[in-house]
Design a protein around this motif. Structure first.
Motif, PDB file in Angstrom:
ATOM      1  N   ALA A  25     -29.821 -45.758  36.312  1.00  0.00           N
ATOM      2  CA  ALA A  25     -29.534 -47.009  35.991  1.00  0.00           C
ATOM      3  C   ALA A  25     -30.420 -47.749  36.428  1.00  0.00           C
ATOM      4  O   ALA A  25     -31.562 -48.266  36.571  1.00  0.00           O
ATOM      5  N   PHE A  26     -29.859 -48.643  34.866  1.00  0.00           N
ATOM      6  CA  PHE A  26     -31.247 -49.167  34.233  1.00  0.00           C
ATOM      7  C   PHE A  26     -31.143 -50.801  33.511  1.00  0.00           C
ATOM      8  O   PHE A  26     -29.779 -50.993  33.173  1.00  0.00           O
ATOM      9  N   ALA A  27     -31.717 -51.474  33.829  1.00  0.00           N
ATOM     10  CA  ALA A  27     -31.518 -53.075  33.794  1.00  0.00           C
ATOM     11  C   ALA A  27     -32.860 -53.583  33.225  1.00  0.00           C
ATOM     12  O   ALA A  27     -34.312 -54.022  33.528  1.00  0.00           O
ATOM     13  N   ASP A  28     -32.437 -55.138  32.484  1.00  0.00           N
ATOM     14  CA  ASP A  28     -34.023 -55.064  31.982  1.00  0.00           C
ATOM     15  C   ASP A  28     -33.658 -56.662  33.072  1.00  0.00           C
ATOM     16  O   ASP A  28     -33.074 -56.880  33.393  1.00  0.00           O
ATOM     17  N   ASN A  29     -35.464 -56.831  33.320  1.00  0.00           N
ATOM     18  CA  ASN A  29     -35.644 -57.646  34.639  1.00  0.00           C
ATOM     19  C   ASN A  29     -36.056 -59.150  33.831  1.00  0.00           C
ATOM     20  O   ASN A  29     -36.230 -59.742  34.880  1.00  0.00           O
ATOM     21  N   GLN A  30     -35.551 -59.553  32.598  1.00  0.00           N
ATOM     22  CA  GLN A  30     -36.080 -60.635  32.392  1.00  0.00           C
ATOM     23  C   GLN A  30     -35.456 -60.985  30.550  1.00  0.00           C
ATOM     24  O   GLN A  30     -34.989 -60.290  29.986  1.00  0.00           O
ATOM     25  N   THR A  31     -35.257 -62.089  30.430  1.00  0.00           N
ATOM     26  CA  THR A  31     -35.295 -62.685  29.299  1.00  0.00           C
ATOM     27  C   THR A  31     -36.192 -63.442  28.725  1.00  0.00           C
ATOM     28  O   THR A  31     -35.453 -64.880  28.865  1.00  0.00           O
ATOM     29  N   VAL A 105     -35.342 -49.557  38.201  1.00  0.00           N
ATOM     30  CA  VAL A 105     -34.488 -48.575  37.742  1.00  0.00           C
ATOM     31  C   VAL A 105     -34.292 -48.760  38.774  1.00  0.00           C
ATOM     32  O   VAL A 105     -34.645 -48.503  39.676  1.00  0.00           O
ATOM     33  N   GLN A 106     -32.422 -47.380  39.222  1.00  0.00           N
ATOM     34  CA  GLN A 106     -32.219 -47.461  40.359  1.00  0.00           C
ATOM     35  C   GLN A 106     -31.553 -46.465  40.065  1.00  0.00           C
ATOM     36  O   GLN A 106     -31.169 -45.676  38.797  1.00  0.00           O
ATOM     37  N   ALA A 107     -32.891 -45.120  40.728  1.00  0.00           N
ATOM     38  CA  ALA A 107     -31.724 -43.633  40.307  1.00  0.00           C
ATOM     39  C   ALA A 107     -32.504 -42.430  41.625  1.00  0.00           C
ATOM     40  O   ALA A 107     -32.394 -43.006  42.761  1.00  0.00           O
ATOM     41  N   SER A 108     -31.252 -41.404  41.435  1.00  0.00           N
ATOM     42  CA  SER A 108     -30.824 -40.412  42.551  1.00  0.00           C
ATOM     43  C   SER A 108     -31.097 -39.619  42.038  1.00  0.00           C
ATOM     44  O   SER A 108     -30.559 -38.780  41.440  1.00  0.00           O
ATOM     45  N   VAL A 109     -31.644 -38.100  43.111  1.00  0.00           N
ATOM     46  CA  VAL A 109     -31.752 -37.154  42.249  1.00  0.00           C
ATOM     47  C   VAL A 109     -31.775 -35.777  43.805  1.00  0.00           C
ATOM     48  O   VAL A 109     -32.014 -36.438  44.717  1.00  0.00           O
ATOM     49  N   ASN A 110     -30.186 -35.432  44.024  1.00  0.00           N
ATOM     50  CA  ASN A 110     -29.778 -34.885  45.123  1.00  0.00           C
ATOM     51  C   ASN A 110     -29.594 -33.426  44.170  1.00  0.00           C
ATOM     52  O   ASN A 110     -28.355 -33.379  43.625  1.00  0.00           O
ATOM     53  N   LEU A 111     -30.149 -32.363  45.668  1.00  0.00           N
ATOM     54  CA  LEU A 111     -29.411 -31.013  45.136  1.00  0.00           C
ATOM     55  C   LEU A 111     -28.337 -30.777  45.577  1.00  0.00           C
ATOM     56  O   LEU A 111     -27.614 -31.832  46.507  1.00  0.00           O
TER      57      LEU A 111
END
Length: 137
Positions: A25-31, A105-111
């Motif tokens: 998931a991605f987000a803009d940190n500022q405007t 960014v919030q991310a995960s990679v899981n087997l």
């Protein structure tokens, strides 16, 4: 990012071959300014840097409503991908069309466990239940 050239990338190296659940998931940190959008990417490549497969691209992240963590509008997704040891998963944010690079960014990679592993785990649990019932009698 004023020159529209900055790109930030995080790279995750795969340690064992298998199927991987990748969520992001991605987000803009500022405007800060009009027309200062950032973009976001997720892709994979083999250990030699070839065979790139784009999993996700957002060309213009939604702006942050009030420059706070609560104002972030998250976009993203999830994929299950077969990867080999030494392959890479990349999470990147970039300049977008207007020169912004201020993404979070919030991310995960899981087997993903193999079906046989799940079956063995379930059989073990059933065995433990049987042992606990037998000892109660």
């Amino acid at each position: 990012d004023q020159g529209k050239t900055v790109v930030s990338t995080a790279r995750y190296e795969i340690s064992a071959a298998g199927s991987y659940d990748i969520s992001y998931a991605f987000a803009d940190n500022q405007t800060c300014c009009a027309n200062r959008d950032g973009d976001a990417w997720v892709w994979t490549s083999n250990s030699a840097g070839g065979s790139a497969a784009t999993l996700y691209h957002e060309p213009s992240l939604p702006g942050n409503a009030d420059n706070t963590p609560a104002g972030r509008a998250w976009v993203g997704g999830a994929d299950t991908v077969a990867l080999n040891a030494g392959d890479f998963v990349y999470f990147a944010s970039g300049k977008g069309g207007g020169g912004g690079d201020h993404a979070v960014v919030q991310a995960s990679v899981n087997l993903v466990p193999e079906p046989s592993t799940l079956l063995l785990a379930m059989l073990s649990v059933l065995g433990l239940i049987g042992i606990s019932r037998r000892s109660r009698r």
